[in-house]
Structure formats: C-alpha cells, structure tokens
Design an enzyme around this catalytic site. Structure first.
Site, PDB file in Angstrom:
ATOM      1  N   VAL A  96      36.408   9.610  57.554  1.00 34.28           N
ATOM      2  CA  VAL A  96      35.828   8.451  56.879  1.00 34.28           C
ATOM      3  C   VAL A  96      34.733   7.824  57.741  1.00 34.28           C
ATOM      4  O   VAL A  96      33.691   7.384  57.246  1.00 34.28           O
ATOM      5  CB  VAL A  96      36.923   7.420  56.555  1.00 34.28           C
ATOM      6  N   ALA A  97      34.948   7.806  59.064  1.00 29.44           N
ATOM      7  CA  ALA A  97      34.005   7.140  59.965  1.00 29.44           C
ATOM      8  C   ALA A  97      32.651   7.822  60.000  1.00 29.44           C
ATOM      9  O   ALA A  97      31.617   7.169  60.131  1.00 29.44           O
ATOM     10  CB  ALA A  97      34.591   7.102  61.375  1.00 29.44           C
ATOM     11  N   ASP A 147     -14.486   5.161  45.219  1.00 30.55           N
ATOM     12  CA  ASP A 147     -15.661   4.875  44.408  1.00 30.55           C
ATOM     13  C   ASP A 147     -16.208   3.511  44.830  1.00 30.55           C
ATOM     14  O   ASP A 147     -15.485   2.693  45.413  1.00 30.55           O
ATOM     15  CB  ASP A 147     -15.255   4.865  42.930  1.00 30.55           C
ATOM     16  N   ASN A 185      32.398   0.611  57.551  1.00 29.10           N
ATOM     17  CA  ASN A 185      31.409   1.410  56.820  1.00 29.10           C
ATOM     18  C   ASN A 185      30.940   0.758  55.529  1.00 29.10           C
ATOM     19  O   ASN A 185      29.759   0.836  55.177  1.00 29.10           O
ATOM     20  CB  ASN A 185      31.996   2.795  56.493  1.00 29.10           C
ATOM     21  N   ASP A 235     -13.807  12.170  37.422  1.00 26.96           N
ATOM     22  CA  ASP A 235     -13.035  11.952  38.646  1.00 26.96           C
ATOM     23  C   ASP A 235     -11.655  12.607  38.584  1.00 26.96           C
ATOM     24  O   ASP A 235     -10.997  12.759  39.624  1.00 26.96           O
ATOM     25  CB  ASP A 235     -12.834  10.448  38.894  1.00 26.96           C
ATOM     26  N   GLU A 237      28.564   6.399  53.591  1.00 27.26           N
ATOM     27  CA  GLU A 237      28.715   6.443  52.136  1.00 27.26           C
ATOM     28  C   GLU A 237      27.518   5.872  51.365  1.00 27.26           C
ATOM     29  O   GLU A 237      27.158   6.356  50.298  1.00 27.26           O
ATOM     30  CB  GLU A 237      29.988   5.692  51.711  1.00 27.26           C
ATOM     31  N   ASP A 288     -12.518   6.407  38.285  1.00 29.36           N
ATOM     32  CA  ASP A 288     -12.299   5.761  36.990  1.00 29.36           C
ATOM     33  C   ASP A 288     -12.766   6.604  35.810  1.00 29.36           C
ATOM     34  O   ASP A 288     -12.385   6.348  34.681  1.00 29.36           O
ATOM     35  CB  ASP A 288     -13.006   4.395  36.941  1.00 29.36           C
ATOM     36  N   ILE A 298      31.116   9.521  57.656  1.00 30.35           N
ATOM     37  CA  ILE A 298      30.421   9.643  56.373  1.00 30.35           C
ATOM     38  C   ILE A 298      29.710   8.327  56.057  1.00 30.35           C
ATOM     39  O   ILE A 298      30.349   7.316  55.776  1.00 30.35           O
ATOM     40  CB  ILE A 298      31.412   9.974  55.231  1.00 30.35           C
TER      41      ILE A 298
END
Length: 942
Positions: free
Chosen positions: A296-297, A343, A764, A672, A301, A668, A299
């Site tokens: 668990v440590a 431009d 966590n 282009d 999450e 524009d 990961i």
C-alpha cells in the site's frame, strides 16, 4: 441528402428533394427565400424551433460500468485489492481490508470525478470555439452561430471558411472547395452555381452544391441552406461512427509508465522484506501484514488523477487568459516552446487598419481619422488644386468585399480601411455596390496578390446616387467601352500589369522614369511602416465584357493587363502596446520570435525594429535561393520573413524544428493552415482567423494578441512545473515508506512492520492526496520566464530531480527509524505504543514540511512565494488538525493503533520532521551560492 425519420418535415420549406439536381432559383423558391434578402428573423426562429439546431448528434458517452471496470483493472488498483485479500486472510479481521477497499472505491470515485471535470472543461472550451457564419437576414448581413442556421438561410462563403451546412450554391466566383473529408478527393474541386447534377450523382459529381465541414480554399460563393444537423451528409456519416477513446497526453503516458514501474518496485521490495523476515524467523502473520502495509505504501494511488486534474485546470486557466487549447497535450508542449513564428497583422499589431496616406495623380494626400469610423477627411499636400480622386475611390469600394456599418467591420480589415477611405471621400459605398453590380470577378488569392472586378457601367442608371457622384470625374462613366475593370492589390503586381498612370492632365505612359518614381513612393511608405496597396482600372468593350461574364477567374486573369495605375494607399496598423513587452519577455525566456508576413521586407522590417525584433530580414525570393541546409543554419537568426507563400512558411517551420526545437506558429488565413499543422503548436486567430486555420490549429487566441501567446507559454511552463512538484512529492513519500520498511526489516525494528496498513493509507490518501492537489493552484513564479525552455522528451524525473527525491526519502527514513529506535518504549507491530504513535506522527509531519520544499527547486521556503497559495496552507492546517484527532480522540486511536502524545513529544515530532526542510534549505543555499559565483565569474549579464 440524408433524412432523419425521427424528425419528419413539418413544412414545405423544411426539405427539398434532390436539390443538387435542380436550378439554384428553383431551390430558393421551394425554400421560400429570396437569396438577395434572406429569411426574416421571425421565420428563421420558427424554422429553428421546428428543425432543431444545426449540430451533429453527440457520441453516446461510455457507460459508467465500463469506466469503473477500467479503473479496477489498473495495476495500482489490483495491488491494493490483492493487499486487502491478503490482509483478510492473514489477520482474520475485516477492519483493514474494508478500509483498503474503501480507499479503492474512493480513488475510483475521484478518478471519475476528475474525468467528468476534464470533460466539462473541454466542453466549455468547445463552446468558446463555436463556428460562426455570415448570413443575409432581413436584407442585412449578419454573423450568427452556425448552430442557428436553418433550411433557407442564405450564407456568404469566402476562402478560408468552413461550409456550415449542406446547401445549393446560388452564386460563385472562382470558388473551389476541399471535399476530401467526404469524397476522398485530395484536390479542391471547382464549384459553379449554374451547374446541375444528375439526381443519382455521387457527392463528388455535384459542382453546384457545398457540404457541411468542407473548406472553401479559393474564391467566394453564396449558399442557400438545404439540410442541417443530422440531415447533412456528414451527419449521416457521423451516425455510422462509434465513439473513439480519448487519447492520453505524452505526460499522462509518462506518469502511467511511472506508476507501473512503482508497482513493479513494490512487488520486488515486498519480496525482499518478506524474505528478510523469514530469515530472522518472523511469524507468517506478521510478515503478511508487513507485506500488505508496504504494498500500500509504495502505490501512489492519486498520481494519475491529480495529473489529469492539473492539466485540465491549466487548460481552463489558459482559456480565461484568451488561449483555447483543443487538447491537453498542448498544455505540456507549450512550456517547451523555443521559437514563435508569428504573423504581424492583428497579432503584433492592433488590426485596426486605417488609411493614413494616399498617392493619386502622382501627388500625395494626408488622411485623418482612426479605425473604421468614417470621420475624417482627405487633404492635399501643397497649394495646388486637388486632383479628382473619385475614380481611385470607386475602385477601392467596388474591388472590395468588406462591409463597414457604424464603424463595425465585417470582412477583411485591409479592405475595411479602403472602404472607409472611400466613404471619407464622399462615396456612399453601399449605394455604389448596389448601383454598379459586378458582372465578373477574379477573387483575391495569395498567389496572385490582387483582386479584380468587372462592372457594366453603361447599364448604370444616370440618376443613381453613384452616377451623380461620379459625374464630375474626368473618367467617371465616360471612359472607353461598356464596362470598367477595377483592380486592387500589391503595388509591384499592379505596376507590372499597368501601361499607364494617372497624372495631371490625363493618363501618361508608364515609362521607366514614372515606374521608378512610383516605386520610390511605395518604398518610402513601406520604410515608414505603412502597408501599401494599389488600385488600377481599365475599360472593356462589349465583346470583352461578354467574354468576362463567361470566363472563369483563371481565364479572366489573362485580361488583367494594360491597366491604368490610379494610385496607392499607405495603411497603418499600429503595433500593440503590449507586444513589445511580450517580445522582450520571450527573449528573456530563451524564446526566439520570428515575424512572418506578406508585407514588403521594408515595411515589415520597420515594424520589427519598433517592436524590438533584431536579426536578419529575408523575403520569400531570398528563401528560394537557399537550400534546406543553408536555411536551417540561418533560420534561428531570421527576425523577419516577408512576401512569403504557404510553401515558404512550411520551410521556415521545418528549418526551426530541425534541431528538435518546439515551434509555435500563428496564422489566420487558409494559406496558413499547412504551416499551422506542421508546427508543434499551431495557433489560430479567433477573431480574424478563418475556420480552416482554426481547424488546423491546436490553440486559438480569442483576442488575436501576441502577448497572449507569451502568457500562454508562461502558464504552460507553470502547469508543467506544478506536475513536477506533485510527482516529486508523491514519489518522495513512496520511497520514504520503502526505506523505512527496508530499514525496519533489515535491523529488526518494530518487528519489521513500523506502520499498519491503515496508517500507510492515512498518509497516502488523506495526507498526500488533497494537499498535493493544491500544488495545481500554484501560479507560475516570477523566475519561470527567465529560464530556457526544457528539452523535448525530457523525462519528468531527471537525474537531478531523482537525486532530490532520494535525499528527501533518506531524511524521512533516517528520522522515522531514529524515532522508532530511541522512543520512550519499544515499538511493537500491531500494538499502540507511544513510540509507534510518535513515529507515525513524525512521518505525517515530514509530508507537511516536504510539501513546502517541492514548491521551488532553488528558492528558500522563507520567501514571499511560500505565502502565495492560500489553498495549500488551508490543506496543511487540515492535515495537522486531523493528525491531532487521530492521536488524541478515541474514535481515531482505535482504528489507527495510536495513543496520546505529550506536548514535548509533539515537539520532538515537529523537530525531527523539520529536518527534511533544513536539509533541503542547505542544498538550495549551496546551489544559489554556486549560481551567483558563476554569474560573478562570467561578468555582467545582459
């Protein structure tokens, strides 16, 4: 034409069968509309209510259960589920596995919430990029949302527009449309209003029609809408498509790969700890709980969810600044931009074109007034009587399409300046266009660089306002032939096609001396930063008029010869006040700015100097003389590229990208679009940009302002920096846990299980999650634009960043293990003790101090920047309050295996946890000292 059985037609004007095979006039009659007037507002509203909006059906959303399954089968989630199962089997109690499964559910809900938020953000951005259409309603030209179009609407199209609905063309002039999206035909096809197709003709064989989402690449046309929304051809195709998955960004893929790597590391470390425990004879139950806690440590999450949240929030923030990003990957690319090819008109300048000087009859005139208001006058230079200007002014009005009504422009800004100039000379432009309609035309094209119109002047009513206005003109309506051709365009192009020039006493042959004189005037205007346009004319006889009526623009182009050069206009487009500062900011940030424009080199260079752009100035012709290798060697030093074609723009972008640099390109026009697609970040103008350019771009500016581009780069760098902060923080916590567990297992501390699975989850999820998310609200610091762009492909965890992460993890591990070794009582896994509680609290407080550390890699925590994120401080206060509750409240002590701490013990926890801050402060101090020393040794910095 496709139909929708779910929405049957309710009026005769709703559907027209086989409209592609009918005369344009018959289609208009069936739709009950006069193309010259358009629908009334009331009728358009009624039809919209009947037919619904002109929009394609939305793709059905992915079912919720599929999203949930997708989240549950991710590697990180599977590790947590496995940990819950092992915990239930080994410990024979359900408290820990239930909490782990609750965490899995909460994490899934958070991911779904972030995805929903991101979808809403992207939808909001799409709402800002609504396609607009120019329509005739109640006899007036209006601009409306394409979604509000109905059958019978009369739409005006020109080069660069995306066709907003299916319809029958009732008027065309040199019109070509790119229909590859529907027909697969790679080349644009010519459109002719008079053409009819067989009823069973395919889409590619209907020259008198145009279809939704196709692009006008040349010329202009007038379309009567016949089908909208799902009844269009593209709507029929869309109904056949299934939804496609949304592509993840490179950064998100990098984060996902990092998460998978951490999951693999988790498995390896769990195995090492398990084997070390077996070697010293630890019970299997104890080893199982240690393995669960360690899995668990390691990961992180919330890693992927928070990254997606940060990117989506950054895109929203950019939208509020006027930069709309079409995809999240552009957020991270922006921060690496090294070149901006921009431009000039409307981006570096205000795009409020105003005629300032006029040169007619070989004589100069001054023009007063500003913008598109008709207030102002034309005054002659010198005491001589002013020559007659009416022929030149009439040419400006009739060889233009722009409409100016109460100082509001619809159309091209340069044409708007000519229309306003004609109005200042006393011409009623609207009446002139009505009294002297076009018989034929050559639409403006970036290759030809001119526009020509033909008018049957012998058919003009002598009593009309325009005829009366022109009656005093030397040429007026008394010139040779039945018609007049009026031309406007680039001075060099018109001079090359002219044989005479207007002069005092009448037209004179355009000999070398006069060509040189006119050329000097044009150069002088350009050197003063004015854009120069010229106008010319010639008479046509009856036969020439008849041929012109039947000619295509390409054929009529051959007749644009033997002109009388009437004069030229110097048009000013003032530089944006903020553009100079933005360019200076870009240079300080290591970003090169290159002006790419259609203006003359002299004109563009004058404006570039005023804006602070320094470097070479090249023309398109100069570019043609360079091979790719030579251009690549010089491109970075080119400040101005003038008189360019679309091919030149693509070559310039390719040359700038040759060394792997990220290039942003603005534009524009339809010409282009290829370069916008070629660039890493194509940027279209939201106000003046064509729909084609917007479709090709990845970013759209709502204000057409260059300063917004640099502000967007600044935000992009800040967003990427926030993601790096979060990753540093999360990975430091994960590796801190790993080292604590490895140390405990190696030295037999706390029976190899320093923390319970619930304590690990507490850190966590509660301690690392919300506080880390507040890093996404960090604004870019003042130094973010004083650093060079990051390298393309740079990993998010460089060696330097990984070293800092490991330094923080080692400090956390040493401090926590020291508390476990030197605590007031022996720490025993599974049993609440003061030592265990003190170590747990210390590790939590380590996260508080480390969160402050990661906000800046060099700046001290003891600076004003630390106080700039109120949300972060609120989150830290909440963390401390929650930890106090877990330690001192009965409801928290039971589940988390904690016991009360004294005030002195809290002081120990704070002192030990703050060590990660002091070590980092020392590292930053050394780094700043070395940086200053290098600065002194290299002399003054520019």
């Amino acid at each position: 034409m496709s139909t929708d059985p779910a929405q049957p037609p309710t009026t005769r004007s709703a559907d027209v069968a086989g409209w592609h095979s009918q005369d344009a006039g018959d289609v208009a009659v069936e739709l009950e509309v006069d193309p010259a007037v358009g629908l009334s507002e009331a009728e358009a509203a009624r039809r919209l209510d009947e037919r619904g909006p002109n929009a394609l059906r939305e793709t059905p959303p992915v079912p919720l259960w599929r999203k949930v399954v997708g989240l549950l089968v991710e590697p990180m989630t599977l590790v947590l589920i496995l940990a819950a199962v092992v915990s239930a089997v080994v410990s024979r109690e359900l408290e820990t596995p239930i909490v782990i499964l609750v965490v899995v559910v909460v994490n899934a809900v958070l991911n779904l919430a972030q995805e929903r938020r991101a979808q809403h953000s992207l939808q909001a951005l799409q709402d800002l990029t609504v396609v607009r259409a120019r329509v005739r309603r109640d006899g007036r030209l209006q601009v409306v949302d394409a979604a509000d179009l109905v059958p019978g609407d009369v739409v005006l199209l020109e080069a660069g527009d995306v066709v907003p609905a299916d319809g029958r063309l009732v008027e065309t002039a040199g019109m070509e449309v790119q229909e590859a999206a529907l027909t697969g035909e790679s080349s644009p096809v010519t459109k002719r209003a008079e053409a009819k197709a067989a009823r069973d003709a395919g889409l590619g064989d209907r020259p008198g029609t145009a279809y939704m989402t196709t692009a006008v690449t040349r010329g202009r046309g007038v379309l009567v809408v016949c089908a909208t929304g799902p009844r269009t051809e593209i709507g029929r195709v869309a109904d056949l498509l299934e939804s496609a998955g949304q592509e993840t960004t490179p950064l998100q893929r990098q984060i996902a790969g990092l998460a998978r790597t951490l999951s693999i590391i988790a498995g390896v470390v769990v195995g090492v700890v398990f084997l070390a425990g077996l070697a010293r004879g630890a019970p299997l139950e104890e080893l199982g709980l240690s393995a669960v806690a360690l899995a668990v440590a390691t990961i992180p999450e919330g890693l992927t969810a928070v990254v997606a949240f940060t990117l989506a929030m950054g895109a929203n923030r950019l939208a509020r600044r006027g930069a709309i990003l079409k995809d999240l990957s552009s957020v991270e690319t922006l921060g690496a931009t090294r070149h901006v090819a921009t431009d000039k008109t409307g981006t570096l300048t205000l795009n409020e074109m105003t005629a300032r000087e006029l040169y007619v009859d070989l004589r100069g005139f001054q023009v007063s007034g500003h913008g598109y208001a008709a207030d102002g006058e034309i005054s002659a230079e010198g005491p001589e009587p002013a020559p007659d200007l009416r022929e030149a002014l009439l040419a400006m009005a009739l060889a233009s399409d722009a409409v100016v009504d109460d100082a509001v422009l619809v159309g091209d800004p340069t044409e708007g300046a000519l229309v306003v100039l004609a109005a200042k000379g006393g011409l009623d432009v609207a009446a002139a266009r009505r009294d002297v309609p076009r018989a034929a035309e050559v639409p403006f094209d970036s290759d030809r660089k001119y526009m020509a119109t033909v008018h049957a002047v012998d058919a003009v009513d002598p009593a009309s306002p325009t005829a009366r206005w022109a009656a005093g003109s030397e040429d007026g309506w008394d010139g040779p032939g039945a018609a007049r051709m009026y031309v406007k365009g680039a001075p060099d192009v018109l001079l090359a096609r002219s044989r005479e020039v207007d002069a005092p006493g009448g037209a004179r042959a355009l000999d070398d001396r006069l060509r040189e004189e006119v050329g000097r005037v044009v150069d002088d205007l350009g050197e003063r930063g004015l854009r120069v346009l010229a106008v010319a004319a010639r008479g046509l006889d009856d036969d020439e008029l008849a041929r012109a009526r039947e000619s295509s623009p390409a054929e009529l182009d051959q007749a644009v010869q033997g002109l009388t050069f009437l004069g030229c206009v110097g048009i000013v487009d003032p530089p944006r006040p903020e553009a100079r500062d933005a360019i200076a900011d870009a240079h300080r940030a290591g970003i090169s700015v290159h002006m790419i424009t259609g203006d003359h080199v002299v004109t563009a260079s004058a404006i570039a100097r005023d804006l602070g752009l320094e470097g070479e100035a090249l023309s398109g012709a100069d570019l043609d003389r360079l091979d790719d290798q030579e251009l690549t060697a010089r491109a970075q030093h080119v400040a101005v590229l003038a008189r360019v074609s679309p091919e030149h723009k693509i070559r310039m972008v390719d040359a700038l990208r040759a060394d792997g640099s990220v290039v942003a390109m603005t534009g524009d026009g339809v010409n282009d679009a290829p370069a916008l697609k070629q660039a890493d970040i194509g940027i279209a103008m939201g106000i003046t940009g064509t729909e084609v350019s917007k479709g090709a771009a990845r970013m759209i500016l709502t204000d057409d302002n260059f300063a917004t581009i640099i502000a967007a780069v600044r935000e992009g760098r800040g967003i990427y920096a926030n993601v790096v902060k979060f990753v540093r923080f999360q990975i430091a916590t994960a590796w801190g846990f790993v080292l604590v567990f490895l140390g405990a297992a190696s030295f037999g501390i706390a029976s190899g299980a320093p923390f319970t699975p619930l304590q690990v989850l507490w850190v966590n999820i509660i301690m690392d999650g919300p506080p880390a998310m507040t890093l996404g609200f960090d604004r870019p610091d003042e130094g973010v634009m004083r650093r060079p762009p990051r390298r393309v492909g740079e990993p998010i965890l460089t060696r330097t960043r990984m070293a800092r992460i490991m330094l923080a993890a080692v400090v956390m591990a040493v401090g926590t293990l020291g508390v476990l070794l030197l605590g007031p009582d022996e720490a025993v896994a599974g049993e609440p003790t003061v030592t265990g509680t003190l170590a747990f609290t210390t590790f939590v407080l380590f996260q508080v101090f480390n969160l402050l550390n990661v906000r800046d890699a060099t700046k001290s925590v003891f600076s004003r920047y630390t106080a700039t994120n109120a949300r972060l401080w609120a989150a830290l206060v909440v963390i401390v309050v929650l930890q106090v509750a877990v330690v001192h409240l009965e409801a928290g002590r039971g589940p988390f295996d904690t016991t009360d701490l004294t005030l002195a013990q809290w002081g120990i926890a704070v002192a030990v946890a703050s060590s990660v801050l002091w070590v980092e402060e020392l590292r930053k101090l050394v780094l700043r000292t070395r940086t200053r020393a290098r600065g002194r040794s290299s002399g003054p910095q520019s």
